[in-house]
Write an enzyme that holds these catalytic residues in place. Structure first.
Site, PDB file in Angstrom:
ATOM      1  N   SER A   4      -3.822  -2.984  -0.538  1.00 53.33           N
ATOM      2  CA  SER A   4      -2.603  -3.726  -0.179  1.00 53.33           C
ATOM      3  C   SER A   4      -2.976  -4.997   0.302  1.00 53.33           C
ATOM      4  O   SER A   4      -4.245  -5.419   0.452  1.00 53.33           O
ATOM      5  CB  SER A   4      -2.269  -2.908   1.084  1.00 53.33           C
ATOM      6  OG  SER A   4      -1.110  -3.732   1.886  1.00 53.33           O
ATOM      7  N   GLY A   5      -2.307  -6.130   0.166  1.00 51.34           N
ATOM      8  CA  GLY A   5      -2.548  -7.618   0.179  1.00 51.34           C
ATOM      9  C   GLY A   5      -2.955  -8.183   1.874  1.00 51.34           C
ATOM     10  O   GLY A   5      -3.816  -8.807   1.971  1.00 51.34           O
ATOM     11  N   HIS A   6      -2.115  -7.493   2.776  1.00 57.65           N
ATOM     12  CA  HIS A   6      -2.029  -8.045   3.962  1.00 57.65           C
ATOM     13  C   HIS A   6      -3.247  -7.419   4.774  1.00 57.65           C
ATOM     14  O   HIS A   6      -3.172  -7.740   5.905  1.00 57.65           O
ATOM     15  CB  HIS A   6      -0.561  -7.698   4.703  1.00 57.65           C
ATOM     16  CG  HIS A   6      -0.337  -6.470   5.072  1.00 57.65           C
ATOM     17  ND1 HIS A   6      -0.406  -6.061   6.309  1.00 57.65           N
ATOM     18  CD2 HIS A   6      -0.091  -5.160   4.281  1.00 57.65           C
ATOM     19  CE1 HIS A   6      -0.158  -4.748   6.462  1.00 57.65           C
ATOM     20  NE2 HIS A   6       0.038  -4.322   5.287  1.00 57.65           N
ATOM     21  N   ASN A  55      -7.859   4.339   8.510  1.00 54.22           N
ATOM     22  CA  ASN A  55      -7.421   3.222   9.309  1.00 54.22           C
ATOM     23  C   ASN A  55      -7.463   3.014  10.687  1.00 54.22           C
ATOM     24  O   ASN A  55      -7.675   2.006  11.453  1.00 54.22           O
ATOM     25  CB  ASN A  55      -5.817   2.829   8.981  1.00 54.22           C
ATOM     26  CG  ASN A  55      -5.023   4.070   8.740  1.00 54.22           C
ATOM     27  OD1 ASN A  55      -5.310   5.018   8.212  1.00 54.22           O
ATOM     28  ND2 ASN A  55      -4.074   4.076   9.577  1.00 54.22           N
ATOM     29  N   CYS A  88       2.537   7.570  23.328  1.00 53.10           N
ATOM     30  CA  CYS A  88       3.835   6.577  23.799  1.00 53.10           C
ATOM     31  C   CYS A  88       3.783   5.110  22.718  1.00 53.10           C
ATOM     32  O   CYS A  88       4.674   4.343  23.422  1.00 53.10           O
ATOM     33  CB  CYS A  88       3.563   6.229  25.191  1.00 53.10           C
ATOM     34  SG  CYS A  88       4.594   7.422  26.287  1.00 53.10           S
ATOM     35  N   THR A  95      11.848  -7.237 -10.756  1.00 56.15           N
ATOM     36  CA  THR A  95      11.149  -8.819 -10.918  1.00 56.15           C
ATOM     37  C   THR A  95       9.948  -8.960  -9.933  1.00 56.15           C
ATOM     38  O   THR A  95      10.085  -8.671  -8.699  1.00 56.15           O
ATOM     39  CB  THR A  95      12.077  -9.623 -10.557  1.00 56.15           C
ATOM     40  OG1 THR A  95      13.386  -9.394 -11.452  1.00 56.15           O
ATOM     41  CG2 THR A  95      11.587 -11.241 -10.677  1.00 56.15           C
ATOM     42  N   GLY A 109       0.740  -1.244   0.147  1.00 56.69           N
ATOM     43  CA  GLY A 109       0.125  -0.106  -0.085  1.00 56.69           C
ATOM     44  C   GLY A 109       0.802   1.377   0.055  1.00 56.69           C
ATOM     45  O   GLY A 109       0.550   2.266  -0.656  1.00 56.69           O
ATOM     46  N   THR A 110       1.985   1.158   0.747  1.00 53.29           N
ATOM     47  CA  THR A 110       2.757   2.318   0.674  1.00 53.29           C
ATOM     48  C   THR A 110       3.163   2.724  -0.488  1.00 53.29           C
ATOM     49  O   THR A 110       3.285   4.122  -0.959  1.00 53.29           O
ATOM     50  CB  THR A 110       3.921   1.968   2.042  1.00 53.29           C
ATOM     51  OG1 THR A 110       3.458   2.011   3.145  1.00 53.29           O
ATOM     52  CG2 THR A 110       5.004   3.380   1.968  1.00 53.29           C
TER      53      THR A 110
END
Ligand SMILES: Cc1ncc(COP(=O)(O)O)c(C=O)c1O
Ligand SMILES: [Zn+2]
Lengths: 390, 124
Positions: free
Chosen positions: A201-203, A151, A327, A239, A71-72
């Site tokens: 994104s896949g994850h 998110n 934190c 690749t 995604g990034t």
């Protein structure tokens, strides 16, 4: 000890059927898709099958999908690629205050390169207002990037309406949406909403980590971001991550097939969690929109307690979650998203995000509803912020 | 990310609570930055007879508060003043670098409580 994973917005595990399809490409199917012999051709065919599956999920054409490392990279590709390709047309970019850092930090880099960036505010529920977008548009605007769903707080933006506002003003302005949290979770048809670029994104959808894609509507004026070899029809060098791409393809297919069923399951658990927390714990605040939110997202602030100590206590009890507290971020600032929603900093520090996934059960929810009130009570008993009588 | 010692003090904090009519109270930090510590002292013959804390903050903030109270209980005020933020961090077996900010509050809160006590003595 019972372990409960409720951080699916951070990442999900690979679906067993996804793994089955990936494994051959980690073992015997070792070919490079650019090679002409049979191994290469097989790998190439697998990549193209995955491309078609991702396209189907989005209502796109296969040729409009470019695979990336996640995604990034898709977000960086969209912002840098459009900015560089359209520099002569204008130097103004519009995004929002609640974007993921993959978009925000790219926008900040572009500011250093001389672009002017407007960061739109959001309302108290996290929604971008059409009027604000309309007012921000200028003759210099070349790109608008607004996330499909947030998110942290799960708010779903009215992307279709926002695209219309932009295109009514000037159809040449390119519209990008970071849909990493939305693709495969809620229905998205790129033709219907009219976006030019969309990141995924896949994850986040039970596919592997380190693979994603950018949807590029045919004809969009954008430059490649990663340059080198001629892979992905020169749109993205390097690749191909064949097992990753195959996994993303399968994950996209399953998400399409199971979407309604998964969303019903998640929404039911989400409501049980939200109602349970509101019933059992006082001085809480639900962050994000009450109904226009992702089916698996629960985000609360617990007054007088700090988020990291909540997370550590939950972890000791076997529960995985996340927080917008300073934190946990390594900085002194609490979540930029909660601050943009107008949450006071001391309340933002006490935020907890629980994000549900397909393997979560009603028992998991009950476990959290048993453990969480005790933890909040314990932390409040040691907090100097609790006023008399609470 | 945290040492075993830190997690022990975090999970089982020592000396949590308040001292009614404490001889000295000190508070440092602010809610905006995410960590606040308040220390209560009972002083007898210039010694810390009892000490309690209340902390709003992360794991490091809670663990350092707890460790500090253990380190200085029974000490004279001057001995207690010699305890620095670094002493506390070292007694915990170290803290992650990003957490030094949070841990820097504990000794400051104690010093503030001792100053509060001494101020009251002077005005008596
Ligand atoms: C909204 C959003 N955009 C972008 C990303 C980055 O995606 P990736 O982890 O695949 O690089 C994430 C994931 O954390 C996200 O939630
Ligand atoms: Zn801290």
């Amino acid at each position: 000890m019972r372990r409960v994973y409720m951080d699916h917005a951070a990442t999900t595990g690979v679906h067993p059927e996804v793994l089955v399809e990936m494994l051959p490409y980690l073992k015997e199917n070792l070919g490079n898709p650019s090679s002409i012999y049979s191994w290469g051709r097989e790998a190439k065919a697998a990549v193209e099958k995955a491309r078609a599956r991702v396209a189907t999920l989005l209502g796109a054409q296969a040729a409009e999908i470019v695979f990336t490392s996640g995604g990034t990279e898709a977000d960086n590709f969209a912002l840098f690629g459009v900015a560089r390709a359209n520099r002569k047309k204008g130097n103004h970019i519009i995004t929002t205050k609640i974007e993921h850092h993959a978009v925000l930090h790219a926008a900040q880099e572009l500011e250093k390169e001389g672009f002017r960036v407007t960061y739109l505010p959001v309302d108290k529920d996290g929604l971008v207002r059409g009027e604000d977008l309309e007012q921000a548009l200028t003759p210099e605007t070349i790109l608008v990037s607004i996330m499909f769903a947030n998110n942290e707080v799960g708010t779903i933006e009215p992307i279709g309406e926002l695209v219309k506002i932009v295109k009514d003003r000037n159809p040449d302005i390119i519209f990008h949406t970071d849909a990493v949290q939305a693709v495969g979770i809620i229905p998205i048809d790129v033709r219907e909403i009219g976006v030019d670029l969309l990141s995924l994104s896949g994850h986040k959808i039970y596919g592997p980590k380190g693979v994603g894609a950018l949807y590029i509507r045919r004809g969009t004026n954008i430059k490649p971001f990663v340059v080198g070899g001629a892979q992905e029809r020169k749109w993205r060098a390097g690749t191909e991550n064949v097992p990753g791409i195959v996994g993303l393809g399968k994950a996209a297919e399953l998400a399409g097939i199971e979407m309604t069923e998964r969303a019903q399951h998640l929404t039911q658990l989400r409501q049980a969690l939200i109602e349970g927390i509101q019933e059992k714990i006082d001085h809480v605040r639900l962050n994000g929109h009450p109904t226009k939110r992702l089916p698996g997202n629960v985000n609360f602030s617990f007054e007088f307690v700090e988020g990291e100590s909540l997370l550590l206590n939950l972890d000791l009890a076997g529960i995985a979650a996340s927080s917008g507290s300073a934190c946990t971020s390594g900085s002194l600032e609490p979540s930029h998203v909660l601050i943009a929603l107008g949450v006071p900093p001391e309340v933002a520090h006490g935020s907890l995000r629980l994000t549900l996934g397909r393997e979560n059960t009603q028992e998991d929810v009950e476990h959290v509803l048993t453990v969480l009130p005790e933890i909040v009570a314990k932390l409040r008993s040691m907090s100097p912020l609790v006023p008399e009588g609470v | 990310m945290y040492s075993e010692k830190v997690m022990d003090h975090f999970a089982h904090p020592r000396n949590v609570g308040e001292i009614p009519d404490a001889d000295g109270v000190g508070q440092v930090g602010n809610p905006t930055c995410g960590d606040i510590m308040r220390i209560y002292l009972r002083v007898k013959d210039d010694r810390i007879e009892d000490i309690k804390f209340k902390t709003f903050g992360c794991g490091a903030a809670i663990a350092t508060s707890s460790m500090l109270t253990e380190l200085v209980k029974g000490k004279t005020l001057d001995e207690a003043l010699a305890v620095s933020n670094r002493t506390v961090a070292e007694a915990l077996g170290g803290l992650p670098p990003v957490k030094m900010h949070c841990s820097n509050l504990a000794a400051d809160a104690l010093h503030a409580a001792i100053m509060d006590y001494r101020g009251k003595q002077v005005s008596k």
